[in-house]
Design a protein around this motif. Structure first.
Motif, mmCIF file in Angstrom:
data_model
loop_
_atom_site.group_PDB
_atom_site.id
_atom_site.type_symbol
_atom_site.label_atom_id
_atom_site.label_comp_id
_atom_site.label_asym_id
_atom_site.label_seq_id
_atom_site.Cartn_x
_atom_site.Cartn_y
_atom_site.Cartn_z
ATOM 1 N N VAL A 189 0.613 14.059 -9.109
ATOM 2 C CA VAL A 189 1.306 15.339 -9.277
ATOM 3 C C VAL A 189 1.694 15.549 -10.738
ATOM 4 C CG1 VAL A 189 3.428 16.580 -8.694
ATOM 5 C CG2 VAL A 189 2.135 15.437 -6.907
ATOM 6 N N LEU A 190 2.175 14.484 -11.366
ATOM 7 C CA LEU A 190 2.542 14.578 -12.779
ATOM 8 C C LEU A 190 1.341 14.933 -13.643
ATOM 9 C CD1 LEU A 190 4.965 14.076 -14.727
ATOM 10 C CD2 LEU A 190 4.068 11.767 -15.001
ATOM 11 N N PHE A 191 0.202 14.288 -13.384
ATOM 12 C CA PHE A 191 -1.004 14.567 -14.127
ATOM 13 C C PHE A 191 -1.495 16.003 -13.876
ATOM 14 C CE2 PHE A 191 -5.675 14.540 -14.503
ATOM 15 C CZ PHE A 191 -5.766 14.221 -15.844
ATOM 16 N N ASP A 192 -1.379 16.466 -12.632
ATOM 17 C CA ASP A 192 -1.806 17.827 -12.297
ATOM 18 C C ASP A 192 -0.939 18.868 -13.000
ATOM 19 O OD1 ASP A 192 -3.468 19.658 -10.881
ATOM 20 O OD2 ASP A 192 -1.791 20.004 -9.493
ATOM 21 N N ARG A 193 0.352 18.578 -13.126
ATOM 22 C CA ARG A 193 1.253 19.517 -13.809
ATOM 23 C C ARG A 193 0.985 19.570 -15.298
ATOM 24 N NH1 ARG A 193 4.147 22.879 -10.452
ATOM 25 N NH2 ARG A 193 4.692 21.702 -8.587
ATOM 26 N N MET A 194 0.509 18.456 -15.872
ATOM 27 C CA MET A 194 0.257 18.428 -17.304
ATOM 28 C C MET A 194 -1.015 19.157 -17.685
ATOM 29 S SD MET A 194 1.431 14.527 -18.151
ATOM 30 C CE MET A 194 0.720 14.581 -19.772
ATOM 31 N N VAL A 195 -1.979 19.183 -16.781
ATOM 32 C CA VAL A 195 -3.282 19.784 -17.104
ATOM 33 C C VAL A 195 -3.294 21.254 -16.847
ATOM 34 C CG1 VAL A 195 -5.724 19.801 -16.502
ATOM 35 C CG2 VAL A 195 -4.490 17.660 -16.661
ATOM 36 N N ALA B 223 0.832 -1.204 0.000
ATOM 37 C CA ALA B 223 0.000 0.000 0.000
ATOM 38 C C ALA B 223 0.867 1.255 0.000
ATOM 39 C CB ALA B 223 -0.937 -0.007 1.207
ATOM 40 N N LEU B 224 1.952 1.255 0.765
ATOM 41 C CA LEU B 224 2.856 2.411 0.780
ATOM 42 C C LEU B 224 3.534 2.605 -0.567
ATOM 43 C CD1 LEU B 224 4.547 2.093 4.279
ATOM 44 C CD2 LEU B 224 3.045 3.914 3.498
ATOM 45 N N ILE B 225 4.024 1.527 -1.139
ATOM 46 C CA ILE B 225 4.713 1.631 -2.432
ATOM 47 C C ILE B 225 3.763 2.144 -3.501
ATOM 48 C CG2 ILE B 225 5.783 0.288 -4.277
ATOM 49 C CD1 ILE B 225 6.995 -1.476 -2.045
ATOM 50 N N PHE B 226 2.585 1.537 -3.580
ATOM 51 C CA PHE B 226 1.629 1.951 -4.603
ATOM 52 C C PHE B 226 1.102 3.356 -4.329
ATOM 53 C CE2 PHE B 226 2.123 -2.163 -6.026
ATOM 54 C CZ PHE B 226 1.277 -2.488 -7.068
ATOM 55 N N GLY B 227 0.971 3.726 -3.051
ATOM 56 C CA GLY B 227 0.530 5.070 -2.712
ATOM 57 C C GLY B 227 1.524 6.130 -3.156
ATOM 58 N N ILE B 228 2.804 5.863 -2.973
ATOM 59 C CA ILE B 228 3.830 6.811 -3.397
ATOM 60 C C ILE B 228 3.845 6.930 -4.919
ATOM 61 C CG2 ILE B 228 6.328 7.171 -3.516
ATOM 62 C CD1 ILE B 228 6.455 5.991 -0.662
ATOM 63 N N ILE B 229 3.715 5.787 -5.602
ATOM 64 C CA ILE B 229 3.654 5.826 -7.064
ATOM 65 C C ILE B 229 2.418 6.601 -7.525
ATOM 66 C CG2 ILE B 229 3.348 4.393 -9.127
ATOM 67 C CD1 ILE B 229 5.125 2.295 -7.712
ATOM 68 N N GLY B 230 1.279 6.358 -6.872
ATOM 69 C CA GLY B 230 0.053 7.073 -7.220
ATOM 70 C C GLY B 230 0.159 8.558 -6.952
ATOM 71 N N LEU B 231 0.828 8.930 -5.867
ATOM 72 C CA LEU B 231 1.039 10.345 -5.572
ATOM 73 C C LEU B 231 1.893 10.994 -6.650
ATOM 74 C CD1 LEU B 231 0.662 12.653 -3.512
ATOM 75 C CD2 LEU B 231 2.769 11.861 -2.437
ATOM 76 N N PHE B 232 2.930 10.294 -7.077
ATOM 77 C CA PHE B 232 3.785 10.796 -8.142
ATOM 78 C C PHE B 232 2.988 11.011 -9.429
ATOM 79 C CE2 PHE B 232 6.486 9.797 -11.831
ATOM 80 C CZ PHE B 232 7.386 10.850 -11.739
ATOM 81 N N PHE B 233 2.182 10.016 -9.802
ATOM 82 C CA PHE B 233 1.379 10.150 -11.020
ATOM 83 C C PHE B 233 0.323 11.246 -10.888
ATOM 84 C CE2 PHE B 233 2.610 5.686 -12.269
ATOM 85 C CZ PHE B 233 3.345 6.094 -13.359
#
Length: 54
Positions: free
Chosen positions: A48-54, A36-46
């Motif tokens: 933020v990345l998605f928010d920066r693109m939009v 859950a921690l690993i996937f949560g960090i990956i999801g947080l990264f994605f």
């Protein structure tokens, strides 16, 4: 939102992986938390990345 969904999916995946490998309840909880921690960090990264693109 992506982070929350991936955190839940990671927890479910970790629990199932530990039970598939024959672990007891403590093993299942440990796998669930770690995945859950690993996937949560990956999801947080994605997220933020998605928010920066939009």
């Amino acid at each position: 939102m992506i982070g929350v969904v991936l955190t839940l999916l990671g927890g479910i995946w970790g629990w199932r992986l530990a039970s598939k490998r024959g672990g007891n309840r403590a093993d299942k909880l440990q796998y669930m938390v770690v995945y859950a921690l690993i996937f949560g960090i990956i999801g947080l990264f994605f997220g933020v990345l998605f928010d920066r693109m939009v």
